[in-house]
Design an enzyme around this catalytic site. Structure first.
Site, PDB file in Angstrom:
ATOM      1  N   PRO A 169       0.823  -1.206   0.000  1.00 38.22           N
ATOM      2  CA  PRO A 169       0.000   0.000   0.000  1.00 38.22           C
ATOM      3  C   PRO A 169       0.861   1.263   0.000  1.00 38.22           C
ATOM      4  O   PRO A 169       1.868   1.341   0.706  1.00 38.22           O
ATOM      5  CB  PRO A 169      -0.801  -0.093   1.304  1.00 38.22           C
ATOM      6  CG  PRO A 169      -0.563  -1.441   1.859  1.00 38.22           C
ATOM      7  CD  PRO A 169       0.649  -2.002   1.204  1.00 38.22           C
ATOM      8  N   HIS A 170       0.446   2.230  -0.820  1.00 32.60           N
ATOM      9  CA  HIS A 170       1.157   3.508  -0.893  1.00 32.60           C
ATOM     10  C   HIS A 170       0.185   4.557  -1.409  1.00 32.60           C
ATOM     11  O   HIS A 170      -0.885   4.215  -1.912  1.00 32.60           O
ATOM     12  CB  HIS A 170       2.385   3.398  -1.798  1.00 32.60           C
ATOM     13  CG  HIS A 170       2.081   2.916  -3.175  1.00 32.60           C
ATOM     14  ND1 HIS A 170       1.811   1.582  -3.452  1.00 32.60           N
ATOM     15  CD2 HIS A 170       1.969   3.567  -4.352  1.00 32.60           C
ATOM     16  CE1 HIS A 170       1.565   1.448  -4.747  1.00 32.60           C
ATOM     17  NE2 HIS A 170       1.635   2.640  -5.325  1.00 32.60           N
ATOM     18  N   GLY A 171       0.560   5.799  -1.288  1.00 30.81           N
ATOM     19  CA  GLY A 171      -0.328   6.894  -1.667  1.00 30.81           C
ATOM     20  C   GLY A 171      -0.365   7.139  -3.163  1.00 30.81           C
ATOM     21  O   GLY A 171       0.430   6.599  -3.927  1.00 30.81           O
TER      22      GLY A 171
END
Length: 145
Positions: free
Chosen positions: A63-65
């Site tokens: 998960p990352h922005g």
């Protein structure tokens, strides 16, 4: 002093998570708590997940922005969360290792490269899931710092 990209504080072992959203929030909250990102980054992580899954195969999600979340990144950092019982990321994709990433500028590309090398080996994934200590994780990811 430069912040360590992966420190013991960024590692959580044997966590139980109900669903994909809780998993992403949990991972992002570690980045917030340890001063890598502003709180708004977590919402951008959820937004990214809606656009395209961060499930990478081999029981791993990263998960990352979103691209526009860059201004919320204070320092490059990663979190490693193990979920031995797994968490469903939809479509039968069960995640046992969550690696949350926040990259300042383009630093996330080098970090992703180091993570990809570690996670390409199924044996390494098993070692991460079965890790008994945070040191075990740090040793596997020694290239990221």
């Amino acid at each position: 002093m430069t912040k360590e990209i992966l420190s013991k504080d960024n590692i959580q072992l044997n966590v139980t998570l109900r669903d994909e959203e809780e998993a992403i929030r949990y991972t992002g909250d570690i980045l917030v708590r340890n001063g890598y990102v502003e709180a708004s980054y977590v919402e951008k992580m959820l937004e990214r997940e809606e656009m395209t899954s961060t499930f990478m195969g081999n029981h791993v999600a990263i998960p990352h922005g979103t691209e526009d979340a860059k201004e919320a990144v204070l320092a490059t950092g990663i979190t490693v969360v193990t979920v031995p019982d797994g968490v469903d990321f939809g479509g039968g994709n069960i995640v046992k290792v969550l690696i949350g990433i926040a990259g300042k500028g383009d630093e996330h590309l080098d970090v992703l490269s180091d993570i990809a090398i570690v996670c390409s080996e199924e044996e390494n994934i098993q070692q991460i899931v079965n890790a008994q200590s945070k040191e075990d994780i740090l040793n596997l990811f020694n290239g990221v710092n």
